[in-house]
Motif scaffolding. Structure first.
Motif, short mmCIF file in Angstrom:
data_model
loop_
_atom_site.label_atom_id
_atom_site.label_comp_id
_atom_site.label_asym_id
_atom_site.label_seq_id
_atom_site.Cartn_x
_atom_site.Cartn_y
_atom_site.Cartn_z
N ASP A 117 4.67 -14.01 -4.70
CA ASP A 117 4.63 -12.96 -5.91
C ASP A 117 3.82 -11.78 -5.87
N ASP A 118 2.50 -12.01 -5.33
CA ASP A 118 1.54 -10.87 -5.45
C ASP A 118 1.77 -9.91 -4.46
N ALA A 119 2.46 -10.48 -3.15
CA ALA A 119 2.68 -9.58 -1.94
C ALA A 119 3.84 -8.77 -2.52
N SER A 120 4.98 -9.42 -3.21
CA SER A 120 6.17 -8.50 -3.76
C SER A 120 5.63 -7.30 -4.53
N LYS A 121 4.80 -7.55 -5.42
CA LYS A 121 4.26 -6.49 -6.28
C LYS A 121 3.43 -5.43 -5.43
N LEU A 122 2.56 -5.75 -4.67
CA LEU A 122 1.83 -4.77 -3.74
C LEU A 122 2.69 -3.99 -2.92
N LYS A 123 3.90 -4.75 -2.56
CA LYS A 123 4.60 -4.03 -1.49
C LYS A 123 5.37 -2.77 -2.21
N LYS A 124 5.81 -3.17 -3.45
CA LYS A 124 6.55 -2.33 -4.18
C LYS A 124 5.38 -0.94 -4.53
N TYR A 125 4.36 -1.30 -4.72
CA TYR A 125 3.29 -0.34 -5.04
C TYR A 125 3.04 0.84 -3.98
N ILE A 126 2.78 -0.22 -2.92
CA ILE A 126 2.30 0.84 -1.52
C ILE A 126 3.61 1.66 -1.27
N GLN A 127 4.81 1.08 -1.29
CA GLN A 127 6.15 1.96 -0.81
C GLN A 127 6.19 3.07 -1.69
N GLU A 128 6.13 2.88 -3.03
CA GLU A 128 6.47 3.86 -4.33
C GLU A 128 5.17 4.96 -4.41
N ASN A 129 4.21 4.25 -4.32
CA ASN A 129 2.97 5.32 -4.75
C ASN A 129 1.95 5.79 -3.44
N MET A 130 2.07 5.44 -2.31
CA MET A 130 1.39 5.55 -1.43
C MET A 130 2.01 6.44 -0.34
N TYR A 131 3.14 6.68 -0.23
CA TYR A 131 4.05 7.49 0.66
C TYR A 131 4.45 8.79 0.02
N ASP A 132 4.10 9.81 0.93
CA ASP A 132 4.83 10.99 0.63
C ASP A 132 6.04 11.63 1.23
N GLN A 133 7.01 11.83 0.56
CA GLN A 133 8.29 11.92 1.17
C GLN A 133 8.29 13.42 2.09
N GLU A 134 7.73 14.29 1.49
CA GLU A 134 7.66 15.48 2.29
C GLU A 134 7.10 15.45 3.78
N SER A 135 5.88 15.13 3.90
CA SER A 135 5.23 14.82 5.12
C SER A 135 5.55 13.60 5.91
N GLY A 136 6.46 12.68 5.20
CA GLY A 136 6.66 11.34 5.85
C GLY A 136 5.63 10.45 6.39
N TYR A 137 4.43 10.36 5.40
CA TYR A 137 3.31 9.65 5.83
C TYR A 137 2.70 8.94 4.83
N PHE A 138 1.82 7.97 5.05
CA PHE A 138 1.08 7.24 3.91
C PHE A 138 -0.42 7.84 3.72
N TYR A 139 -0.72 7.91 2.44
CA TYR A 139 -2.16 8.33 2.36
C TYR A 139 -2.78 7.40 1.15
N ASP A 140 -4.27 7.88 0.98
CA ASP A 140 -4.92 7.03 -0.18
C ASP A 140 -4.19 7.72 -1.37
N LEU A 141 -4.65 6.82 -2.63
CA LEU A 141 -4.17 7.47 -3.92
C LEU A 141 -5.40 7.41 -4.83
N GLN A 142 -5.67 8.65 -5.17
CA GLN A 142 -6.63 8.96 -6.25
C GLN A 142 -6.42 8.62 -7.51
N PHE A 143 -7.41 8.19 -8.37
CA PHE A 143 -7.14 7.71 -9.64
C PHE A 143 -8.46 8.10 -10.68
N ASN A 144 -7.95 8.19 -11.79
CA ASN A 144 -8.93 8.09 -13.01
C ASN A 144 -9.44 6.77 -13.32
N ASP A 145 -10.54 7.05 -14.15
CA ASP A 145 -11.38 5.77 -14.72
C ASP A 145 -10.38 4.71 -15.29
#
Length: 793
Positions: free
Chosen positions: A610-638
């Motif tokens: 269950d945890d892996a399924s959630k993390l997979k979705k998060y990485i795919q949707e939040n850490m990938y840049d469509q334009e450059s076709g690559y994965f990056y770190d994600l900055q966030f606020n407090d």
């Protein structure tokens, strides 16, 4: 004209006969003297054969040396390469042929002063042979033939003089002792009577840059042995010893010893008479111990080492043959003979960096490099990378290496940091951390390292099917995995960050080193120190993505957040969810899921899925840049309500970790592959630099800002394999072998390499580079079998 033709014919005939003699001689002695294109010994790498005999791998690494009190040269790295085995804390070189004073013995030894490798001598025990009839000493430098060779697991020397042949062989017989066999054959037609002695000396100081340290050595007779005593020296950043340390040279025959300061001469009491064709044989042992108890126990074994020498030499050869037999398996071995030397060099590098229990280290393990001043401890992710390779040919060592780090896993009742229950600390050394009553300045509990332990344990289990080991490690792995979410998930969204433990090293100090306190008399936090710890925790110390100032519009830079539990600070996170960390954690869930299934832990297995399924979705949707076709770190606020994908900081090797973890979509993998194979980005001469070539902060020689690190390159190759890009994976693997300076010759394996020219940089004889090359050979050159998780593939 006739005379000239006759002379020419005679010369040709003699040359032909000489060539036949050399070839036959080499075959009969398993010695090769031909050279490859790099001027290194050609031991058959270019012949279409699969070799498993240890005698077929001579001089894969250049061990010649002129040791001095100044062990280190550039980059605080040993000027020379050395040989060690079985976890010994000392090792040897071969003497440089141009230094006649060193011939007749093995150069060195190199010893480890608890945490710092130093030379004890230039040649501590070299033989002198005198013809009693003529009273002339044999000059070994004038031998008709000299062979100073290293083979997997042993060193050999051979000197052919006019009427005698001298052979020396050295192996390690324990984690504290080496055994040396000396034989002298009478090759003359007349009887010989010889006087035999050994000479040696020790250094009384260590030179480190512009600093000279008196190490207080002295020599002492002890029956048929020479004992080197040490003084108590506690130079924390250069050399450490106590007065219990001993170096002990023991002979199997009666000797008379004369000592003159730091020099000695030990002579056989009786002359040696040899009939033509007869051989005299003698044995000596050399032991290096840290404590009285170690010395006493090792001393009691010395008779056995000599008495059972034939068995020890046989077992040594069989052990190393076993390593090669495990390595050179499968139908494809014979198709790629050119990579065998590099694979053997990888094994030799790992075995030289093997360290046995001593001081605070309770289990055998692998240090990053015995060649580097600062690497004589065990780092967690360094060890785990080594263990995945060791699992194939030395699984017992791999298991113990896991135990060495987990032996110091933080428990709930810990005296110093109980809030970090489950954490694995960064590095352990001979001396424990000062916060625990030790004096280890190199011991580090301020941060952990990327979670690759479950990867290592599962690979060990797949090789050994040792269920007891799996049962032993599984709960510890789960505790470590969970720690990332209790202490490194600032906004509790199931996505972790790199950071730091609560540590005195994170407080601000004044010019006198005193901690600065605020109005509430609490220590003031040094954010720079926490950011440094977070970068160390990533393992990519100075990577461009951890530059504090950030880069470009909307990038607030690296900030520090307090992580609290029940109102108390339990750690710190930086303000970015790193894509490599969460890819590692996703992969770890996969490995843990496989373990849970093996052990019948049904509830754990369900939670991990269950945890892996959630993390997979998060990485795919939040850490990938469509334009450059690559994965990056994600900055966030407090509070995690606002995020920014850090495309602006450029591409690094972290961007293909989702492919290594099998967490990317096929479409995402395709674009990442395109970036990896782009010659203006990652497909450089030596492929896979840690920062993309088009990153504005790319620097080919600056640690994690451009050099090729072999662990990340291995992950890159396996990332390609995971998604079916097999042609690209093999193409890049072959470049990694063929473009690394000296790898295919007799140069050492380096910590990292310049991506533009393949030059080896940083330190040498580096364990995880060796492990990576071993795995690339086994799992890409010989097969298509990556070490990655497939539970969620």
């Amino acid at each position: 004209m006739k005379k000239k033709r006759q002379k020419s014919t005679l010369v040709v005939s003699l040359c032909f006969l000489l060539m036949v003699f050399i070839v036959l001689g080499c075959e009969s002695k398993d010695i090769s003297i031909s050279k490859d294109a790099n001027g290194s010994p050609d031991t058959g790498a270019n012949r279409n054969i699969a070799r498993t005999n240890v005698d077929q791998f001579a001089n894969i690494l250049d061990l010649s040396a002129n040791p001095t009190e100044e062990t280190n040269g550039v980059y605080e790295t040993n000027k020379f390469n050395h040989f060690s085995d079985l976890g010994a804390w000392h090792g040897y070189y071969q003497p440089a042929k141009d230094n006649k004073k060193l011939l007749g013995g093995f150069a060195g030894p190199l010893i480890v002063g608890e945490e710092y490798p130093v030379n004890l001598s230039n040649s501590i025990n070299r033989i002198q042979i005198t013809n009693k009839e003529t009273n002339e000493q044999y000059d070994l430098s004038k031998s008709k033939y000299i062979d100073l060779s290293s083979y997997p697991g042993r060193l050999e020397q051979k000197y052919e003089l006019g009427d005698i042949t001298l052979n020396l062989s050295l192996i390690f017989v324990s984690n504290r002792s080496a055994l040396i066999r000396t034989d002298i054959e009478n090759t003359d037609e007349e009887p010989l009577e010889l006087d035999i002695s050994w000479k040696g000396s020790v250094f009384d100081s260590v030179i480190d840059g512009d600093k000279t340290i008196d190490i207080g050595t002295s020599l002492q007779k002890d029956g048929n042995a020479i004992q080197v005593n040490f003084s108590k020296v506690r130079e924390q950043w250069d050399y450490l010893a106590t007065d219990e340390v001993k170096y002990y040279i023991s002979h199997d025959k009666k000797i008379n010893t004369k000592i003159n300061g730091l020099d000695y001469t030990s002579s056989l009491k009786d002359s040696v008479s040899l009939e033509p064709g007869e051989t005299f044989e003698t044995y000596s042992t050399e032991s290096y111990t840290f404590t009285k108890d170690e010395f006493s126990k090792e001393k009691s074994k010395l008779f056995d080492y000599v008495d059972e020498q034939e068995t020890y030499f046989k077992d040594n050869k069989q052990r190393w043959k076993g390593y090669l037999d495990k390595t050179f398996t499968g139908e494809k071995v014979k198709d790629f003979p050119e990579y065998q030397n590099a694979a053997v060099k990888s094994i030799e590098t790992l075995m030289t960096n093997w360290q046995s229990p001593a001081g605070a280290i309770k289990y055998d393990g692998i240090v990053p490099s015995m060649s580097y001043k600062w690497f004589m401890g065990m780092w967690s992710w360094d060890s785990w990378k080594a263990d995945v390779a060791l699992a194939d040919f030395n699984p017992d060592l791999a298991k113990n290496n896991m135990r060495a780090l987990f032996d110091y896993q933080i428990k709930s009742d810990d005296d110093v940091r109980p809030q970090d229950e489950g954490a694995i600390i960064d590095a352990i050394f001979y001396n424990q951390d000062s916060s625990r009553g030790g004096e280890g300045g190199n011991w580090n509990e301020r941060n952990s390292k990327p979670p690759l332990s479950a990867w290592a344990v599962w690979n060990i289990y797949e090789e050994t099917h040792d269920k007891e080991f799996l049962e032993e490690m599984y709960p510890k792995l789960m505790d470590y995995h969970n720690w990332w979410y209790t202490n490194r998930d600032h906004d509790n969204n199931g996505v972790a960050e790199y950071g730091s433990m609560v540590s005195e090293a994170n407080w601000k100090t004044d010019e006198d080193g005193k901690v600065i306190k605020d109005k509430k008399e609490l220590p003031e936090l040094d954010e720079g120190a926490v950011i440094e710890a977070a970068a160390w925790e990533s393992g990519m110390d100075n990577a461009t993505r951890f530059d504090k100032e950030g880069r470009g519009k909307g990038d607030v830079g690296v900030k520090v957040f307090e992580n609290k539990r029940d109102g108390e600070v339990v750690g710190y996170s930086i303000n970015q969810e790193s894509v490599d960390l969460n890819s590692y954690l996703y992969a770890e869930k996969g490995f843990l899921k496989l373990m849970a299934a093996e052990l019948g832990m049904d509830e754990d297995e369900k939670t991990l899925i269950d945890d892996a399924s959630k993390l997979k979705k998060y990485i795919q949707e939040n850490m990938y840049d469509q334009e450059s076709g690559y994965f990056y770190d994600l900055q966030f606020n407090d509070d995690g309500s606002k995020t920014k994908l850090l495309v602006n900081r450029g591409k690094g090797t972290e961007g293909w970790l989702p492919l290594w973890a099998n967490v990317a979509t096929d479409e995402q993998a395709e674009t990442v592959k395109d970036n990896m194979m782009d010659e203006d980005k990652f497909n450089t001469y030596m492929p896979f630099p840690t920062a993309s070539k088009d990153n504005e902060k790319f620097s080919p020689d600056k640690y994690w800002r451009g050099p090729v690190w072999l662990d990340q390159a291995l992950f890159g190759v396996e990332a390609l394999q995971n998604y079916g890009f097999d042609t690209e994976a093999t193409e890049e693997t072959k470049k990694l072998f063929n473009h690394a300076e000296g790898l295919m010759g007799n140069a050492p394996i380096h910590e990292n390499y310049n991506p533009l020219n393949g030059k080896g940089i940083s330190t040498k004889n580096f364990s995880w580079s060796a492990a990576s090359y071993y795995l690339l050979y086994k799992n890409n050159i010989l097969s298509n079998n990556p070490t990655t998780q497939d539970a969620f593939k």
